[in-house]
Design an enzyme around this catalytic site. Structure first.
Site, PDB file in Angstrom:
ATOM      1  CB  SER A  46      -2.919   2.909   2.504  1.00  0.00           C
ATOM      2  OG  SER A  46      -2.255   1.845   3.156  1.00  0.00           O
ATOM      3  N   GLY A 229      -2.741  -1.335   3.779  1.00  0.00           N
ATOM      4  CA  GLY A 229      -3.152  -1.511   2.396  1.00  0.00           C
ATOM      5  C   GLY A 229      -4.481  -0.842   2.120  1.00  0.00           C
ATOM      6  N   GLY A 231      -8.455  -0.377   0.199  1.00  0.00           N
ATOM      7  CA  GLY A 231      -9.664  -1.129  -0.116  1.00  0.00           C
ATOM      8  C   GLY A 231     -10.506  -1.507   1.089  1.00  0.00           C
ATOM      9  CB  CYS A 257      -3.108   0.219   8.474  1.00  0.00           C
ATOM     10  SG  CYS A 257      -4.147   1.415   7.605  1.00  0.00           S
ATOM     11  CG  PHE A 258      -6.037  -3.821   4.609  1.00  0.00           C
ATOM     12  CD1 PHE A 258      -7.234  -3.219   4.256  1.00  0.00           C
ATOM     13  CD2 PHE A 258      -5.772  -5.097   4.125  1.00  0.00           C
ATOM     14  CE1 PHE A 258      -8.144  -3.873   3.443  1.00  0.00           C
ATOM     15  CE2 PHE A 258      -6.680  -5.754   3.310  1.00  0.00           C
ATOM     16  CZ  PHE A 258      -7.874  -5.141   2.961  1.00  0.00           C
ATOM     17  CD  GLN A 261      -9.364  -1.785   8.170  1.00  0.00           C
ATOM     18  OE1 GLN A 261      -9.295  -2.227   7.017  1.00  0.00           O
ATOM     19  NE2 GLN A 261      -9.355  -0.479   8.420  1.00  0.00           N
ATOM     20  CG  ASN A 299      -4.154   6.341   4.377  1.00  0.00           C
ATOM     21  OD1 ASN A 299      -5.324   6.642   4.143  1.00  0.00           O
ATOM     22  ND2 ASN A 299      -3.336   5.905   3.442  1.00  0.00           N
ATOM     23  N   GLY A 301     -10.103   4.422   5.891  1.00  0.00           N
ATOM     24  CA  GLY A 301     -11.491   4.815   5.699  1.00  0.00           C
ATOM     25  C   GLY A 301     -12.454   3.758   6.161  1.00  0.00           C
ATOM     26  CG  PHE A 302     -13.188   0.380   5.012  1.00  0.00           C
ATOM     27  CD1 PHE A 302     -14.485  -0.045   4.747  1.00  0.00           C
ATOM     28  CD2 PHE A 302     -12.442   0.912   3.968  1.00  0.00           C
ATOM     29  CE1 PHE A 302     -15.025   0.072   3.471  1.00  0.00           C
ATOM     30  CE2 PHE A 302     -12.967   1.030   2.691  1.00  0.00           C
ATOM     31  CZ  PHE A 302     -14.271   0.609   2.450  1.00  0.00           C
ATOM     32  CG  HIS A 347       0.362   3.908   9.244  1.00  0.00           C
ATOM     33  ND1 HIS A 347       0.726   2.977   8.307  1.00  0.00           N
ATOM     34  CD2 HIS A 347      -0.897   4.278   8.938  1.00  0.00           C
ATOM     35  CE1 HIS A 347      -0.275   2.801   7.448  1.00  0.00           C
ATOM     36  NE2 HIS A 347      -1.271   3.579   7.820  1.00  0.00           N
ATOM     37  CD  GLU A 349       4.155   2.384   8.999  1.00  0.00           C
ATOM     38  OE1 GLU A 349       3.502   2.943   8.115  1.00  0.00           O
ATOM     39  OE2 GLU A 349       3.618   1.893  10.024  1.00  0.00           O
TER      40      GLU A 349
END
Length: 373
Positions: A46, A229, A231, A257-258, A261, A299, A301-302, A347, A349
């Site tokens: 990530s 992940g 981006g 996380c990703f 989203q 972790n 940023g979006f 997270h 995990e």
């Protein structure tokens, strides 16, 4: 150590010494507040295309070992590393080499000896921004270095999951007889995630990010997992469409996380870039239903748009915002009220800890069991 500089896109320069490989690296400057777990941080996919600033003043005490990597194959994914005081001596029985030696081995350009407190204050006040670390032959006058920094693309609009995903699928078997089989879409998956599944009797097929619904159905899986992940989630249209197809098939789904989203987008929510994001292992999250607080590793940023406890209609039934950050109210989880799908922004995990949220893997196992029944 040779001279090195870190240059931010706003023109500020931090001078120090080279740490790790000598040369040039470009990326988005972000800070991580974790006091431990730098190996897990550096190998987290990530962090692809990001220069990580460590807020802990001394880094490298425990060296580097062969067991704590969070990337498949042990690759360091950060674009660069900025620290205050790298330790002179490794002191841990598990260490096989030093942090700096590993950075050199993998060609990761870093900088040491800078005032990381001042740098973090800049990033908090002005937001994460493009940056570069330069040493050796890559050094030049400030105007030239700043031009290089500004020539790189921003993180907003970056489609990166495919760059960190596995090229071919692989299987992590369960510990003991497999109770269930899960398709884990690798958008930047961390190695501890399949391990958490294995501990619960779940076989994980880790699949490339480009995997189709037909390929998933051919595996006759009991559920689908969307990993963390890097981006901008606004670029992940193909993965969002796959998620909609999975939901339409009634297959149980869990995301982190990703993946949170992605599920949020599939449920009709928008995303936005945060000012400086959440990166650390001490971030409090509130469960909107119970009020319980978990200390989490994060972790990102979006984030997803939404409010605490908000319920909303989707193409797959009613959904709600299930978790929010206690610090700033940012959405930290969404779920279908039917129970078929849920995800969290943090997270569970977390290999470097904390482990407050590990129960979510049990929740997913219970969902798989109930769906099969």
């Amino acid at each position: 150590m040779s001279r090195a500089v870190l240059v931010l896109e706003n023109g500020q320069v931090f001078a120090g010494q080279s740490f790790g490989a000598v040369g040039q690296t470009l990326g988005e400057a972000v800070f991580c507040t974790a006091m431990t777990g730098y190996q897990e941080t550096l190998t987290d996919p990530s962090y692809h295309r990001q220069i990580v600033v460590a807020t802990a003043p001394q880094i490298g005490n425990t060296g580097w070992n062969t067991e704590d990597d969070e990337s498949h194959g042990g690759k360091i994914w950060v674009a660069g590393y900025a620290v205050r005081n790298p330790t002179r001596r490794v002191s841990n029985w598990r260490a096989t080499t030093s942090l700096e030696d590993k950075l050199v081995e993998q060609g990761v350009v870093g900088i040491a000896g800078i005032d990381t407190r001042a740098l973090v204050r800049v990033l908090r006040e002005h937001g994460s921004m493009r940056a570069g670390v330069f040493s050796g032959d890559a050094l030049s006058d400030t105007d030239e270095l700043l031009a290089r920094v500004k020539s790189q693309p921003t993180m907003a609009g970056a489609d990166l999951a495919g760059e960190v995903s596995t090229d071919a699928g692989y299987v992590i078997e369960s510990d003991g007889p497999a109770r269930f089989t899960v398709a884990a879409l690798d958008l930047g998956i961390k190695t501890n995630t399949p391990r958490m599944f294995a501990q619960r009797g779940i076989r994980a097929h880790v699949l490339p990010s480009s995997t189709s619904l037909d390929a998933i159905k051919d595996l006759k899986v009991d559920g689908v997992f969307l990993s963390n992940g890097p981006g901008d989630p606004a670029t992940a249209d193909a993965t969002v469409e796959l998620t909609k197809q999975v939901l339409g098939e009634g297959i149980p789904l869990f995301g982190i996380c990703f993946g949170n989203q992605i599920l949020g987008r599939a449920l009709g929510r928008g995303t936005y870039k945060m000012k400086f994001g959440h990166r650390g292992i001490n971030i409090p999250v509130i469960d909107s239903a119970t009020g319980k607080v978990s200390i989490t590793a994060q972790n990102h940023g979006f984030a997803l748009e939404g409010e605490a406890g908000e319920e909303f209609d989707t193409d797959f039934g009613r959904a709600r915002v299930s978790h929010v950050c206690a610090n700033d109210g940012v959405v930290e989880g969404v779920e279908l009220l039917s129970g078929q799908a849920f995800s969290v922004q943090y997270h569970p995990e977390a290999a470097a800890g904390p482990h407050d949220a590990a129960y979510l893997f049990d929740k997913f196992a219970t969902l798989l069991e109930g769906t099969r029944a």
